[in-house]
Design a protein around this motif. Structure first.
Motif, PDB file in Angstrom:
ATOM      1  N   ARG A  73      -9.366 -30.824 -64.060  1.00  0.00           N
ATOM      2  CA  ARG A  73     -10.753 -30.362 -63.916  1.00  0.00           C
ATOM      3  C   ARG A  73     -11.182 -29.410 -65.024  1.00  0.00           C
ATOM      4  O   ARG A  73     -12.373 -29.145 -65.180  1.00  0.00           O
ATOM      5  CB  ARG A  73     -10.946 -29.695 -62.550  1.00  0.00           C
ATOM      6  CG  ARG A  73     -10.725 -30.675 -61.392  1.00  0.00           C
ATOM      7  CD  ARG A  73     -10.904 -29.996 -60.051  1.00  0.00           C
ATOM      8  NE  ARG A  73     -12.253 -29.457 -59.892  1.00  0.00           N
ATOM      9  CZ  ARG A  73     -13.309 -30.192 -59.584  1.00  0.00           C
ATOM     10  NH1 ARG A  73     -13.178 -31.481 -59.411  1.00  0.00           N
ATOM     11  NH2 ARG A  73     -14.479 -29.636 -59.453  1.00  0.00           N
ATOM     12  N   ASP A 121     -13.240 -25.476 -79.735  1.00  0.00           N
ATOM     13  CA  ASP A 121     -12.293 -25.322 -78.631  1.00  0.00           C
ATOM     14  C   ASP A 121     -13.115 -25.248 -77.350  1.00  0.00           C
ATOM     15  O   ASP A 121     -14.055 -24.459 -77.259  1.00  0.00           O
ATOM     16  CB  ASP A 121     -11.516 -24.013 -78.868  1.00  0.00           C
ATOM     17  CG  ASP A 121     -10.407 -23.782 -77.850  1.00  0.00           C
ATOM     18  OD1 ASP A 121     -10.204 -24.632 -76.960  1.00  0.00           O
ATOM     19  OD2 ASP A 121      -9.741 -22.724 -77.950  1.00  0.00           O
ATOM     20  N   ARG A 123     -13.336 -26.802 -72.798  1.00  0.00           N
ATOM     21  CA  ARG A 123     -12.620 -27.288 -71.609  1.00  0.00           C
ATOM     22  C   ARG A 123     -13.391 -28.465 -71.025  1.00  0.00           C
ATOM     23  O   ARG A 123     -14.614 -28.366 -70.835  1.00  0.00           O
ATOM     24  CB  ARG A 123     -12.537 -26.194 -70.528  1.00  0.00           C
ATOM     25  CG  ARG A 123     -12.058 -24.843 -71.035  1.00  0.00           C
ATOM     26  CD  ARG A 123     -10.561 -24.795 -71.171  1.00  0.00           C
ATOM     27  NE  ARG A 123     -10.105 -23.508 -71.686  1.00  0.00           N
ATOM     28  CZ  ARG A 123      -9.824 -23.292 -72.972  1.00  0.00           C
ATOM     29  NH1 ARG A 123      -9.979 -24.261 -73.865  1.00  0.00           N
ATOM     30  NH2 ARG A 123      -9.382 -22.124 -73.365  1.00  0.00           N
TER      31      ARG A 123
ATOM     32  N   ALA B  68     -16.191 -28.800 -68.260  1.00  0.00           N
ATOM     33  CA  ALA B  68     -15.684 -28.082 -67.088  1.00  0.00           C
ATOM     34  C   ALA B  68     -16.643 -26.976 -66.643  1.00  0.00           C
ATOM     35  O   ALA B  68     -17.457 -26.491 -67.432  1.00  0.00           O
ATOM     36  CB  ALA B  68     -14.310 -27.496 -67.410  1.00  0.00           C
ATOM     37  N   ALA B  69     -16.537 -26.575 -65.384  1.00  0.00           N
ATOM     38  CA  ALA B  69     -17.327 -25.458 -64.847  1.00  0.00           C
ATOM     39  C   ALA B  69     -16.992 -24.177 -65.613  1.00  0.00           C
ATOM     40  O   ALA B  69     -15.903 -24.042 -66.173  1.00  0.00           O
ATOM     41  CB  ALA B  69     -17.033 -25.286 -63.367  1.00  0.00           C
ATOM     42  N   TYR B  72     -16.077 -22.439 -71.387  1.00  0.00           N
ATOM     43  CA  TYR B  72     -15.634 -21.642 -72.531  1.00  0.00           C
ATOM     44  C   TYR B  72     -15.895 -22.477 -73.777  1.00  0.00           C
ATOM     45  O   TYR B  72     -15.734 -23.702 -73.763  1.00  0.00           O
ATOM     46  CB  TYR B  72     -14.139 -21.365 -72.381  1.00  0.00           C
ATOM     47  CG  TYR B  72     -13.460 -20.805 -73.619  1.00  0.00           C
ATOM     48  CD1 TYR B  72     -13.532 -19.441 -73.907  1.00  0.00           C
ATOM     49  CD2 TYR B  72     -12.750 -21.626 -74.484  1.00  0.00           C
ATOM     50  CE1 TYR B  72     -12.910 -18.922 -75.027  1.00  0.00           C
ATOM     51  CE2 TYR B  72     -12.120 -21.124 -75.614  1.00  0.00           C
ATOM     52  CZ  TYR B  72     -12.213 -19.769 -75.882  1.00  0.00           C
ATOM     53  OH  TYR B  72     -11.583 -19.256 -76.997  1.00  0.00           O
ATOM     54  N   LEU B  73     -16.328 -21.824 -74.851  1.00  0.00           N
ATOM     55  CA  LEU B  73     -16.559 -22.529 -76.117  1.00  0.00           C
ATOM     56  C   LEU B  73     -16.218 -21.582 -77.257  1.00  0.00           C
ATOM     57  O   LEU B  73     -16.653 -20.431 -77.266  1.00  0.00           O
ATOM     58  CB  LEU B  73     -18.029 -22.961 -76.221  1.00  0.00           C
ATOM     59  CG  LEU B  73     -18.482 -23.579 -77.549  1.00  0.00           C
ATOM     60  CD1 LEU B  73     -17.830 -24.946 -77.782  1.00  0.00           C
ATOM     61  CD2 LEU B  73     -20.012 -23.723 -77.578  1.00  0.00           C
ATOM     62  N   ALA B  74     -15.412 -22.071 -78.200  1.00  0.00           N
ATOM     63  CA  ALA B  74     -15.096 -21.275 -79.386  1.00  0.00           C
ATOM     64  C   ALA B  74     -15.268 -22.135 -80.625  1.00  0.00           C
ATOM     65  O   ALA B  74     -15.014 -23.348 -80.596  1.00  0.00           O
ATOM     66  CB  ALA B  74     -13.663 -20.740 -79.302  1.00  0.00           C
TER      67      ALA B  74
END
Lengths: 158, 106
Positions: A73, A121, A123, B68-69, B72-74
């Protein structure tokens, strides 16, 4: 390269008696070559919409993805593309796709020379067993591709 | 109100490449789930992230349901000059959340 071969075949064609038949063979060979170049499952219309019918080249794109994903997830993904990131030669976009998903596009990232490095980067929600495709579009229009299969860690691991 | 975070170094040498780290607390409802009555839950995600460096757009993200919930982003930037790094997150309702950070270059 295609042009060269086309010229060779055309020369052969003029030597051949049945010119029309040869032309047919050339056309079908060129079609086959185009399909091989695209190297993309034909059902990924989304990828076509993003990068058109440009041939996909290998190399330059590096995808960081765990060998065995703990939590599908929220899977950490990092993409790096080899590029000097100058005005004349930089990565314009990176597209991340998971064919077979209801929406096969996960994300598109737009880079500029101000980025200094083509790195991102983030998720994602991924499906065990799915293919993950990363396409990098360069400022000169060339497209590079890398692909990995998502593997979830067995339940209870870690 | 979504909580947002933006992390950049306070001081960077001219020409150096630094990493911008961002986070937003957001449900990122993919639009592919159903509620307990079987009704589809409408998509509600942050679909765009824009980073400006002294008002110039330097990096953008287009996000879909597979992110995703609490995303995060870099990403990286090259230090050109002192000023402000601004990140804006825009969701499916057109709401914009933004965060600013100052950076000293030299």
């Amino acid at each position: 390269m295609q042009k060269q071969q086309l010229q060779t075949w055309t020369r052969r064609g003029t030597m051949a008696a049945g010119g029309l038949a040869v032309a047919g063979v050339i056309a079908s060979r060129l079609r086959l070559r185009a399909q091989q170049n695209s190297n993309l499952p034909s059902d990924i219309e989304a990828a076509r919409q993003l990068v058109g019918d440009r041939p996909l080249q290998h190399g330059r794109v590096h995808l960081e993805l765990a060998e065995a994903v703990e939590n599908t997830r929220a899977v950490p993904l990092a993409v790096r593309v080899d590029s000097p990131m100058t005005e004349a030669d930089h990565v314009a976009a990176v597209h991340v796709l998971m064919p077979g998903a209801a929406d096969p596009v996960i994300a598109s990232y737009r880079f500029t020379p101000d980025c200094g490095r083509a790195f991102v980067d983030f998720r994602a929600r991924l499906t065990d067993g799915a293919a993950l495709i990363v396409l990098a579009v360069m400022s000169d229009g060339n497209v590079y591709k890398t692909e990995r299969t998502v593997v979830a860690a067995p339940a209870g691991d870690g | 109100m979504a909580a947002t975070r933006l992390n950049v170094p306070r001081q960077v040498a001219t020409g150096e490449i630094f990493t911008v780290k961002t986070l937003i607390s957001h449900v990122m409802e993919s639009g592919e789930r159903r509620d307990s009555n079987g009704k589809p839950i409408p998509r509600m995600i942050v679909n765009k992230v824009v980073c400006r460096y002294n008002d110039r757009v330097v990096f953008e993200a287009d996000w879909h349901g597979g992110i995703a919930a609490n995303p995060y982003l870099a990403f990286d930037l090259r230090a050109r000059e002192s000023g402000v790094i601004e990140v804006a997150w825009i969701d499916d309702d057109g709401r914009t959340y933004s965060e600013r950070a100052e950076i000293r270059v030299g």
